[in-house]
Design a protein around this motif. Structure first.
Motif, PDB file in Angstrom:
ATOM      1  N   HIS A 180       0.814  -1.133   0.152  1.00  0.00           N
ATOM      2  CA  HIS A 180       0.082   0.303   0.039  1.00  0.00           C
ATOM      3  C   HIS A 180       0.906   1.112   0.014  1.00  0.00           C
ATOM      4  O   HIS A 180       1.995   1.310   0.451  1.00  0.00           O
ATOM      5  CB  HIS A 180      -0.752  -0.079   1.391  1.00  0.00           C
ATOM      6  CG  HIS A 180      -1.894   1.157   1.345  1.00  0.00           C
ATOM      7  ND1 HIS A 180      -1.795   2.270   1.544  1.00  0.00           N
ATOM      8  CD2 HIS A 180      -3.224   0.830   0.479  1.00  0.00           C
ATOM      9  CE1 HIS A 180      -2.842   3.077   1.430  1.00  0.00           C
ATOM     10  NE2 HIS A 180      -3.758   2.222   0.770  1.00  0.00           N
ATOM     11  N   THR A 182       0.966   3.829   1.683  1.00  0.00           N
ATOM     12  CA  THR A 182       1.435   4.291   3.024  1.00  0.00           C
ATOM     13  C   THR A 182       2.635   3.658   3.537  1.00  0.00           C
ATOM     14  O   THR A 182       3.553   4.059   4.413  1.00  0.00           O
ATOM     15  CB  THR A 182       0.467   4.121   3.837  1.00  0.00           C
ATOM     16  OG1 THR A 182      -0.208   2.796   4.124  1.00  0.00           O
ATOM     17  CG2 THR A 182      -0.863   5.371   3.634  1.00  0.00           C
ATOM     18  N   THR A 204      -0.755  11.379  -4.544  1.00  0.00           N
ATOM     19  CA  THR A 204      -1.827  10.407  -4.200  1.00  0.00           C
ATOM     20  C   THR A 204      -2.089   9.419  -5.292  1.00  0.00           C
ATOM     21  O   THR A 204      -1.787   9.724  -6.741  1.00  0.00           O
ATOM     22  CB  THR A 204      -3.241  11.037  -4.077  1.00  0.00           C
ATOM     23  OG1 THR A 204      -3.061  12.099  -3.054  1.00  0.00           O
ATOM     24  CG2 THR A 204      -4.353  10.258  -3.849  1.00  0.00           C
ATOM     25  N   ARG A 206      -3.615   5.762  -7.035  1.00  0.00           N
ATOM     26  CA  ARG A 206      -5.020   5.286  -7.050  1.00  0.00           C
ATOM     27  C   ARG A 206      -4.711   3.806  -7.641  1.00  0.00           C
ATOM     28  O   ARG A 206      -4.043   3.471  -8.439  1.00  0.00           O
ATOM     29  CB  ARG A 206      -5.794   6.028  -8.318  1.00  0.00           C
ATOM     30  CG  ARG A 206      -7.323   5.257  -8.472  1.00  0.00           C
ATOM     31  CD  ARG A 206      -7.915   5.962  -9.657  1.00  0.00           C
ATOM     32  NE  ARG A 206      -8.226   7.284  -9.140  1.00  0.00           N
ATOM     33  CZ  ARG A 206      -9.497   7.826  -8.606  1.00  0.00           C
ATOM     34  NH1 ARG A 206     -10.255   6.947  -8.272  1.00  0.00           N
ATOM     35  NH2 ARG A 206      -9.603   9.078  -8.249  1.00  0.00           N
ATOM     36  N   HIS A 207      -5.482   2.801  -6.930  1.00  0.00           N
ATOM     37  CA  HIS A 207      -5.383   1.350  -7.309  1.00  0.00           C
ATOM     38  C   HIS A 207      -6.351   1.088  -8.554  1.00  0.00           C
ATOM     39  O   HIS A 207      -7.154   1.905  -8.848  1.00  0.00           O
ATOM     40  CB  HIS A 207      -5.718   0.522  -6.164  1.00  0.00           C
ATOM     41  CG  HIS A 207      -5.455  -0.761  -6.120  1.00  0.00           C
ATOM     42  ND1 HIS A 207      -6.356  -1.698  -6.719  1.00  0.00           N
ATOM     43  CD2 HIS A 207      -4.336  -1.557  -5.802  1.00  0.00           C
ATOM     44  CE1 HIS A 207      -5.738  -2.994  -6.748  1.00  0.00           C
ATOM     45  NE2 HIS A 207      -4.547  -2.746  -6.005  1.00  0.00           N
ATOM     46  N   ASP A 209      -8.754  -0.732  -8.499  1.00  0.00           N
ATOM     47  CA  ASP A 209     -10.014  -0.957  -8.372  1.00  0.00           C
ATOM     48  C   ASP A 209     -10.460   0.416  -7.736  1.00  0.00           C
ATOM     49  O   ASP A 209     -11.848   0.148  -7.309  1.00  0.00           O
ATOM     50  CB  ASP A 209     -10.125  -2.096  -7.046  1.00  0.00           C
ATOM     51  CG  ASP A 209      -9.140  -1.763  -5.974  1.00  0.00           C
ATOM     52  OD1 ASP A 209      -8.783  -0.580  -5.741  1.00  0.00           O
ATOM     53  OD2 ASP A 209      -9.016  -2.985  -4.905  1.00  0.00           O
ATOM     54  N   GLY A 210      -9.794   1.351  -7.680  1.00  0.00           N
ATOM     55  CA  GLY A 210     -10.453   2.860  -7.521  1.00  0.00           C
ATOM     56  C   GLY A 210      -9.771   3.121  -6.041  1.00  0.00           C
ATOM     57  O   GLY A 210     -10.119   4.312  -5.490  1.00  0.00           O
ATOM     58  N   ASP A 211      -9.327   2.316  -5.152  1.00  0.00           N
ATOM     59  CA  ASP A 211      -8.961   2.631  -3.692  1.00  0.00           C
ATOM     60  C   ASP A 211      -7.597   3.794  -4.130  1.00  0.00           C
ATOM     61  O   ASP A 211      -6.985   3.674  -4.834  1.00  0.00           O
ATOM     62  CB  ASP A 211      -8.085   1.575  -3.193  1.00  0.00           C
ATOM     63  CG  ASP A 211      -8.183   1.915  -1.606  1.00  0.00           C
ATOM     64  OD1 ASP A 211      -8.620   2.700  -1.159  1.00  0.00           O
ATOM     65  OD2 ASP A 211      -7.369   1.133  -1.095  1.00  0.00           O
ATOM     66  N   GLU A 212      -7.625   4.603  -2.935  1.00  0.00           N
ATOM     67  CA  GLU A 212      -6.528   5.805  -3.163  1.00  0.00           C
ATOM     68  C   GLU A 212      -5.734   5.725  -1.915  1.00  0.00           C
ATOM     69  O   GLU A 212      -6.311   5.219  -0.699  1.00  0.00           O
ATOM     70  CB  GLU A 212      -7.228   7.047  -3.239  1.00  0.00           C
ATOM     71  CG  GLU A 212      -7.978   7.334  -4.695  1.00  0.00           C
ATOM     72  CD  GLU A 212      -8.352   8.975  -4.915  1.00  0.00           C
ATOM     73  OE1 GLU A 212      -8.413   9.345  -3.678  1.00  0.00           O
ATOM     74  OE2 GLU A 212      -8.788   9.225  -5.896  1.00  0.00           O
ATOM     75  N   GLY A 213      -4.416   6.160  -1.975  1.00  0.00           N
ATOM     76  CA  GLY A 213      -3.605   6.157  -1.053  1.00  0.00           C
ATOM     77  C   GLY A 213      -2.272   7.362  -1.120  1.00  0.00           C
ATOM     78  O   GLY A 213      -2.048   7.443  -2.072  1.00  0.00           O
ATOM     79  N   TRP A 263      -0.763   0.207  -8.575  1.00  0.00           N
ATOM     80  CA  TRP A 263      -1.240   1.570  -8.191  1.00  0.00           C
ATOM     81  C   TRP A 263      -0.373   2.558  -9.045  1.00  0.00           C
ATOM     82  O   TRP A 263       0.585   2.384  -9.618  1.00  0.00           O
ATOM     83  CB  TRP A 263      -0.625   1.769  -6.792  1.00  0.00           C
ATOM     84  CG  TRP A 263      -1.349   1.273  -5.502  1.00  0.00           C
ATOM     85  CD1 TRP A 263      -1.092  -0.205  -5.451  1.00  0.00           C
ATOM     86  CD2 TRP A 263      -2.345   1.576  -4.910  1.00  0.00           C
ATOM     87  NE1 TRP A 263      -1.792  -0.670  -4.618  1.00  0.00           N
ATOM     88  CE2 TRP A 263      -2.437   0.304  -3.799  1.00  0.00           C
ATOM     89  CE3 TRP A 263      -2.889   3.112  -4.845  1.00  0.00           C
ATOM     90  CZ2 TRP A 263      -3.488   0.425  -3.014  1.00  0.00           C
ATOM     91  CZ3 TRP A 263      -3.873   3.003  -3.788  1.00  0.00           C
ATOM     92  CH2 TRP A 263      -4.313   1.721  -2.911  1.00  0.00           C
TER      93      TRP A 263
END
Length: 310
Positions: A180, A182, A204, A206-207, A209-213, A263
């Motif tokens: 991830h 982070t 930032t 983006r994965h 599948d739409g997830d962000e980190g 990502w």
């Protein structure tokens, strides 16, 4: 042809808001441009500009006159340029601004074929990582990202660039791969400084599948040049977030590994910028078409597809 010179000085001054900028476009001195405008005003019996030490603005009469003559003058210029061309071939000095690494890696290879097609054109290329002043600097075209679209400037997108997390195989030896963004905080970071703020950029990601980190790298070094970041990463100094054009070559060779392969960040677009089409010289038109045609090819687009490096 003196009346045409007067009109050229007026129109360029109106478009740029400066006698100095108009002079750079026209290859004259600011004093000569100012004198041409003054002679035009005298012949018309009309004040075209309000002048001060800091600004140059059109009067209401100047705005009306610009609206009346602008299009017609462009048509006359294009006709003169068409008659003057040698055997219909584009010719003249072609001043182009571009980023150093992108220009050397992805634009220089286009030059051979361009010179064969247009032997009358003399490329005058300026390599600089900072966006150029297309109008004020007298450039025929510029290639890069983040260039301000001032009035009369057109942009044609060449490619969209993803931002990838990379490191050398040597640096990752014995280290667990992150899952991830982070988790990047436990790695040494080769961080990029923002040209606009002077501070280290925080990205930032983006994965698929739409997830962000957020990519929270632990800064080890801070650079303002993505090519230098790539070389630092290959030397095993740490992890870097690189735009795809600066990472592709080294990912393909194996000198760099992609971390967090599903990502990506958005590094913006690379475009070719040029003045308004109405007054576009044949040499600029030929160059723009040549570059756009190249980047539209599927095999070239594939080079910048981050999905192939997973």
């Amino acid at each position: 042809m003196e009346p045409l010179n007067y009109l050229a000085s007026f129109i360029q001054s109106a478009e740029t808001g400066s006698f100095s900028a108009a002079a750079r476009r026209l290859g004259l001195t600011p004093a000569a441009v100012s004198k041409n405008v003054a002679r035009l005003e005298a012949s018309l019996g009309l004040r075209l500009f309000q002048r001060s030490t800091r600004s140059l603005t059109l009067t209401s009469g100047g705005e009306r006159f610009l609206h009346q003559v602008g299009g017609a003058f462009s048509t006359v210029q294009e006709a003169i340029a068409g008659v003057a061309k040698d055997d219909g071939q584009p010719a003249g000095v072609l001043k182009v601004g571009m980023a150093l690494a992108f220009g050397r890696e992805h634009l220089l290879p286009l030059l051979d074929d361009f010179l064969l097609r247009y032997p009358g054109v003399l490329p005058d290329w300026h390599f600089d990582n900072h966006p150029v002043d297309l109008v004020g600097g007298g450039f025929d075209a510029a290639i890069g990202g983040g260039i301000v679209l001032s009035p009369g400037v057109i942009a044609r997108e060449l490619l969209r660039t993803d931002l990838l997390v990379v490191a050398s195989p040597e640096y990752m030896k014995g280290r667990a791969m992150p899952d991830h963004p982070t988790e990047l905080a436990r790695f040494d970071g080769i961080v990029r400084r923002s040209a606009s703020t002077g501070r280290a950029k925080v990205w930032t990601l983006r994965h698929d599948d739409g997830d962000e980190g957020q990519a929270l790298l632990r800064p080890r070094v801070i650079f303002d040049d993505p090519e230098a970041m790539a070389y630092a990463a290959m030397r095993g100094i740490g992890v870097a977030l690189l735009p795809m054009p600066h990472a592709a070559r080294w990912l393909k060779s194996g000198a760099l590994l992609r971390l967090l392969p599903r990502w990506r960040g958005e590094a913006g677009t690379v475009s070719i910028y040029y003045p308004s089409k109405k007054m576009l010289p044949a040499k600029t038109r030929a160059f723009v078409d040549h570059v756009v045609e190249h980047f539209r090819r599927p095999e070239v687009a594939a080079v910048f597809d981050s999905g192939r490096y997973r």
